[in-house]
Write a protein that holds these residues in place. Structure first.
Motif, PDB file in Angstrom:
ATOM      1  N   LYS A   1       8.486  -9.481  -4.132  1.00 41.62           N
ATOM      2  CA  LYS A   1       8.462  -8.224  -4.903  1.00 41.62           C
ATOM      3  C   LYS A   1       7.505  -7.204  -4.305  1.00 41.62           C
ATOM      4  CE  LYS A   1       9.536 -10.324  -9.416  1.00 41.62           C
ATOM      5  NZ  LYS A   1       9.039 -10.541 -10.811  1.00 41.62           N
ATOM      6  N   LYS A   2       6.805  -7.600  -3.228  1.00 42.24           N
ATOM      7  CA  LYS A   2       5.829  -6.754  -2.543  1.00 42.24           C
ATOM      8  C   LYS A   2       4.615  -6.437  -3.418  1.00 42.24           C
ATOM      9  CE  LYS A   2       9.332  -4.657   0.446  1.00 42.24           C
ATOM     10  NZ  LYS A   2       9.090  -5.653   1.495  1.00 42.24           N
ATOM     11  N   LEU A   3       4.336  -7.310  -4.378  1.00 42.43           N
ATOM     12  CA  LEU A   3       3.127  -7.164  -5.178  1.00 42.43           C
ATOM     13  C   LEU A   3       1.952  -7.882  -4.512  1.00 42.43           C
ATOM     14  CD1 LEU A   3       4.558  -7.717  -8.777  1.00 42.43           C
ATOM     15  CD2 LEU A   3       3.909  -5.561  -7.703  1.00 42.43           C
ATOM     16  N   LEU A   4       2.264  -8.905  -3.738  1.00 46.29           N
ATOM     17  CA  LEU A   4       1.245  -9.650  -3.002  1.00 46.29           C
ATOM     18  C   LEU A   4       1.595  -9.662  -1.517  1.00 46.29           C
ATOM     19  CD1 LEU A   4       0.753 -12.818  -5.281  1.00 46.29           C
ATOM     20  CD2 LEU A   4      -0.641 -10.743  -5.244  1.00 46.29           C
ATOM     21  N   THR A   5       0.560  -9.774  -0.693  1.00 43.17           N
ATOM     22  CA  THR A   5       0.766  -9.911   0.752  1.00 43.17           C
ATOM     23  C   THR A   5      -0.078 -11.079   1.249  1.00 43.17           C
ATOM     24  OG1 THR A   5      -1.012  -8.326   1.224  1.00 43.17           O
ATOM     25  CG2 THR A   5       1.223  -7.462   1.108  1.00 43.17           C
ATOM     26  N   ARG A   6       0.468 -11.816   2.191  1.00 44.88           N
ATOM     27  CA  ARG A   6      -0.257 -12.957   2.744  1.00 44.88           C
ATOM     28  C   ARG A   6      -0.693 -12.623   4.170  1.00 44.88           C
ATOM     29  NH1 ARG A   6       0.001 -18.314   1.034  1.00 44.88           N
ATOM     30  NH2 ARG A   6       1.898 -17.860  -0.153  1.00 44.88           N
ATOM     31  N   LYS A   7      -1.975 -12.868   4.459  1.00 48.05           N
ATOM     32  CA  LYS A   7      -2.513 -12.648   5.799  1.00 48.05           C
ATOM     33  C   LYS A   7      -2.736 -13.997   6.456  1.00 48.05           C
ATOM     34  CE  LYS A   7      -4.755  -8.313   4.492  1.00 48.05           C
ATOM     35  NZ  LYS A   7      -6.038  -7.551   4.404  1.00 48.05           N
ATOM     36  N   GLN A   8      -2.203 -14.140   7.641  1.00 48.12           N
ATOM     37  CA  GLN A   8      -2.271 -15.415   8.344  1.00 48.12           C
ATOM     38  C   GLN A   8      -3.724 -15.881   8.477  1.00 48.12           C
ATOM     39  OE1 GLN A   8       0.529 -16.960   9.192  1.00 48.12           O
ATOM     40  NE2 GLN A   8      -0.610 -18.773   9.841  1.00 48.12           N
ATOM     41  N   GLY A   9      -4.008 -17.016   7.847  1.00 51.52           N
ATOM     42  CA  GLY A   9      -5.345 -17.591   7.919  1.00 51.52           C
ATOM     43  C   GLY A   9      -6.378 -16.862   7.090  1.00 51.52           C
ATOM     44  N   GLY A  10      -5.949 -15.816   6.362  1.00 53.66           N
ATOM     45  CA  GLY A  10      -6.921 -15.020   5.602  1.00 53.66           C
ATOM     46  C   GLY A  10      -6.753 -15.062   4.106  1.00 53.66           C
ATOM     47  N   GLY A  11      -5.630 -15.633   3.641  1.00 48.87           N
ATOM     48  CA  GLY A  11      -5.418 -15.733   2.203  1.00 48.87           C
ATOM     49  C   GLY A  11      -4.358 -14.774   1.695  1.00 48.87           C
ATOM     50  N   THR A  12      -4.261 -14.678   0.370  1.00 48.57           N
ATOM     51  CA  THR A  12      -3.261 -13.836  -0.294  1.00 48.57           C
ATOM     52  C   THR A  12      -3.967 -12.706  -1.023  1.00 48.57           C
ATOM     53  OG1 THR A  12      -1.820 -15.760  -0.589  1.00 48.57           O
ATOM     54  CG2 THR A  12      -1.339 -13.822  -1.929  1.00 48.57           C
ATOM     55  N   PHE A  13      -3.422 -11.487  -0.872  1.00 51.77           N
ATOM     56  CA  PHE A  13      -4.054 -10.293  -1.422  1.00 51.77           C
ATOM     57  C   PHE A  13      -3.065  -9.493  -2.263  1.00 51.77           C
ATOM     58  CE2 PHE A  13      -6.264 -11.523   2.349  1.00 51.77           C
ATOM     59  CZ  PHE A  13      -7.596 -11.206   2.152  1.00 51.77           C
ATOM     60  N   VAL A  14      -3.606  -8.765  -3.240  1.00 48.89           N
ATOM     61  CA  VAL A  14      -2.786  -7.800  -3.973  1.00 48.89           C
ATOM     62  C   VAL A  14      -2.458  -6.673  -3.000  1.00 48.89           C
ATOM     63  CG1 VAL A  14      -2.683  -6.225  -5.935  1.00 48.89           C
ATOM     64  CG2 VAL A  14      -3.941  -8.378  -6.135  1.00 48.89           C
ATOM     65  N   SER A  15      -1.226  -6.211  -3.021  1.00 50.00           N
ATOM     66  CA  SER A  15      -0.784  -5.183  -2.093  1.00 50.00           C
ATOM     67  C   SER A  15      -1.673  -3.949  -2.147  1.00 50.00           C
ATOM     68  CB  SER A  15       0.657  -4.776  -2.405  1.00 50.00           C
ATOM     69  OG  SER A  15       1.049  -3.682  -1.620  1.00 50.00           O
ATOM     70  N   GLU A  16      -2.115  -3.492  -0.961  1.00 50.44           N
ATOM     71  CA  GLU A  16      -2.959  -2.298  -0.866  1.00 50.44           C
ATOM     72  C   GLU A  16      -2.209  -1.057  -1.334  1.00 50.44           C
ATOM     73  OE1 GLU A  16      -6.015  -1.780  -0.003  1.00 50.44           O
ATOM     74  OE2 GLU A  16      -6.734  -3.462   1.199  1.00 50.44           O
ATOM     75  N   ARG A  17      -0.901  -1.047  -1.125  1.00 49.19           N
ATOM     76  CA  ARG A  17      -0.095   0.136  -1.430  1.00 49.19           C
ATOM     77  C   ARG A  17       0.506   0.090  -2.831  1.00 49.19           C
ATOM     78  NH1 ARG A  17       1.182   3.070   2.957  1.00 49.19           N
ATOM     79  NH2 ARG A  17       3.137   3.786   2.070  1.00 49.19           N
ATOM     80  N   LEU A  18      -0.010  -0.788  -3.642  1.00 46.41           N
ATOM     81  CA  LEU A  18       0.565  -0.988  -4.972  1.00 46.41           C
ATOM     82  C   LEU A  18       0.610   0.295  -5.784  1.00 46.41           C
ATOM     83  CD1 LEU A  18       1.600  -3.040  -7.068  1.00 46.41           C
ATOM     84  CD2 LEU A  18      -0.763  -3.364  -7.786  1.00 46.41           C
ATOM     85  N   TRP A  19      -0.474   1.098  -5.716  1.00 45.55           N
ATOM     86  CA  TRP A  19      -0.556   2.301  -6.545  1.00 45.55           C
ATOM     87  C   TRP A  19      -0.166   3.551  -5.768  1.00 45.55           C
ATOM     88  CZ3 TRP A  19      -1.120   1.101 -11.462  1.00 45.55           C
ATOM     89  CH2 TRP A  19      -1.765  -0.103 -11.789  1.00 45.55           C
TER      90      TRP A  19
END
Length: 257
Positions: free
Chosen positions: A61-79
């Motif tokens: 849904k593009k609400l979360l993004t996964r960075k290789q070896g760095g974890g899962t983040f809330v999408s920076e472009r969400l807002w």
């Protein structure tokens, strides 16, 4: 009569909705890193595969993004779903800045009203902390830091309103609003008494919100923005008169030569 069997929701569905809710209300903010799957599984008291499945769907849904070896983040472009070309177009045309200031009456007035009505102690503390940051930046004479602090304060007030649509609008317009605030400061700082009045008006809004007085908070917000608007118009007229005088002086010099 035959009854339909009630389908129990999958655990991953429940986790997905829970995480969506945290993102929507701003508890999980853009760019924020999620705890590891193991920790989330422990918090939700479920298995890691259920957490993983929920996260994968939120990624889709593009609400979360996964960075290789760095974890899962809330999408920076969400807002940032408002049209970026439109935001750039507005930012590049100075005549739209007063239009934006007028629009802030509606957004900030209603946010202040509901913040006073619905805000929690935690909300009020964040608003006061942001207000302190504004005053600190002002003491340092850092206009950019002050504009950024004011933007954070406006977001805090909107979060305290507990209305996700208002919050979405505020966060989406944040880059444009912060630029508008900075441009306003660059003009307002020509008059020290104006800076003092603006600071006093903002303190009155904070006092009304934290005292739980919705109508007073709304009126204080409108008075604050109306004062800024009138001052900017007056400064514009003053600048226009100055430029006219300079042109006359230059014309007389040219005639003498």
């Amino acid at each position: 009569m035959a009854y339909q069997r009630i389908r129990q929701p999958k655990l991953s569905d429940v986790i997905e909705k829970e995480l969506e809710g945290l993102i929507l209300e701003g508890t999980l903010s853009p760019g924020q890193k999620l705890p590891p799957e193991r920790e989330l599984a422990k918090q939700f008291d479920v298995s890691r595969p259920s957490v993983r499945e929920a996260i994968q769907r939120l990624e889709a849904k593009k609400l979360l993004t996964r960075k290789q070896g760095g974890g899962t983040f809330v999408s920076e472009r969400l807002w940032q779903r408002f049209s970026e070309p439109l935001l750039e177009l507005l930012a590049d045309h100075p005549e739209t800045q007063l239009d934006l200031l007028e629009s802030r009456h509606a957004l900030e007035g209603i946010s202040s009203y509901f913040a006073a009505l619905r805000g929690t102690k935690e909300d009020f503390k964040r608003i006061c902390d942001c207000h302190d940051a504004i005053r600190h930046a002002q003491q340092q004479g850092d206009l950019e830091a002050e504009a950024s602090a004011v933007m954070q304060y406006l977001v805090a007030v909107t979060e305290a309103a507990h209305n996700v649509v208002l919050l979405y609008i505020m966060r989406s317009l944040a880059p444009l609003l912060e630029q508008n605030i900075l441009q306003n400061f660059e003009l307002l700082y020509r008059r020290q008494e104006t800076v003092e009045n603006v600071s006093r008006h903002r303190a009155e809004i904070v006092d009304a919100i934290t005292a739980g007085e919705p109508e007073k908070a709304r009126q204080a917000s409108h008075a604050h923005l109306a004062y800024i608007e009138e001052t900017l118009l007056d400064l514009g007229r003053e600048e226009s008169r100055r430029e006219r005088s300079l042109r006359r002086i230059q014309q007389r010099k040219d005639e003498l030569e």
